[in-house]
Design a protein around this motif. Structure first.
Motif, short mmCIF file in Angstrom:
data_model
loop_
_atom_site.label_atom_id
_atom_site.label_comp_id
_atom_site.label_asym_id
_atom_site.label_seq_id
_atom_site.Cartn_x
_atom_site.Cartn_y
_atom_site.Cartn_z
N SER A 162 -1.56 -2.22 4.66
CA SER A 162 -2.81 -1.61 4.22
C SER A 162 -3.74 -1.35 5.39
O SER A 162 -3.94 -2.21 6.24
CB SER A 162 -3.52 -2.51 3.22
N ALA A 163 -4.30 -0.18 5.40
CA ALA A 163 -5.32 0.16 6.40
C ALA A 163 -6.67 -0.20 5.82
O ALA A 163 -6.91 0.01 4.63
CB ALA A 163 -5.25 1.64 6.73
N PRO A 164 -7.57 -0.72 6.64
CA PRO A 164 -8.89 -1.10 6.14
C PRO A 164 -9.60 0.10 5.52
O PRO A 164 -9.64 1.17 6.10
CB PRO A 164 -9.64 -1.57 7.39
N MET A 166 1.47 5.40 0.06
CA MET A 166 2.77 5.87 -0.40
C MET A 166 3.79 5.51 0.66
O MET A 166 3.53 5.65 1.85
CB MET A 166 2.70 7.39 -0.60
N GLU A 167 4.93 5.05 0.24
CA GLU A 167 6.03 4.77 1.16
C GLU A 167 7.12 5.79 0.89
O GLU A 167 7.55 5.97 -0.24
CB GLU A 167 6.57 3.36 0.95
N ILE A 168 7.56 6.46 1.94
CA ILE A 168 8.63 7.45 1.84
C ILE A 168 9.83 6.87 2.55
O ILE A 168 9.75 6.53 3.73
CB ILE A 168 8.21 8.77 2.50
N VAL A 169 10.94 6.74 1.84
CA VAL A 169 12.17 6.24 2.44
C VAL A 169 13.16 7.41 2.46
O VAL A 169 13.56 7.93 1.42
CB VAL A 169 12.76 5.05 1.63
N TRP A 217 -1.28 6.71 3.80
CA TRP A 217 -2.39 6.43 2.91
C TRP A 217 -2.91 7.73 2.33
O TRP A 217 -2.56 8.81 2.79
CB TRP A 217 -3.48 5.67 3.67
N ALA A 218 -3.76 7.62 1.35
CA ALA A 218 -4.25 8.79 0.62
C ALA A 218 -4.94 9.81 1.52
O ALA A 218 -4.95 10.99 1.22
CB ALA A 218 -5.23 8.34 -0.47
#
Length: 123
Positions: free
Chosen positions: A85-87, A93-96, A106-107
């Motif tokens: 998480s970024a402050p 979203m994680e893209i695999v 992040w958004a």
């Protein structure tokens, strides 16, 4: 004879004739990186539709506005661990990718930046 009695044919705009070399030069100018069809046409006092017609006549393929990436399967999973998480960011979203590479965004990620990363990983 008053000014209103002028011959209608004389009032029509004179049709401009373009040589093949002039057309080719203008079409080539429209194909330069970053060129705008509308701006090139305006610069030569030409209708943009006419420039598109010349491009077709010279066999120029009209490219799609942007290349679309293939559709990939997506799996939605519960929130990832807080370690990524970024402050102050909301949502991530994680893209695999098929090869196992993972991208977490992040958004507020910029679309252009994410596109460059995905393209680089696909090479």
């Amino acid at each position: 004879m008053s000014g209103n009695d002028a011959d209608p044919a004389a009032l029509r705009r004179k049709r401009r004739s373009w040589s093949l070399d002039e057309k080719r030069r203008i079409v080539d100018e429209s194909l330069e990186d970053g060129a705008s069809i509308a701006e090139v046409a305006r610069r030569h006092d030409l209708n943009a539709n006419q420039l598109f017609t010349w491009r077709r006549q010279f066999g120029v393929e009209l490219a799609a506005p942007q290349e679309l990436a293939p559709i990939l399967p997506v799996t939605i999973t519960p929130d990832a661990t807080a370690e990524y998480s970024a402050p102050g960011s909301i949502g991530q979203m994680e893209i695999v990718l098929a090869e196992g590479d993972r991208i977490i965004v992040w958004a507020d990620v910029e679309t252009a930046a994410l596109s460059r990363v995905v393209k680089a990983l696909r090479r």
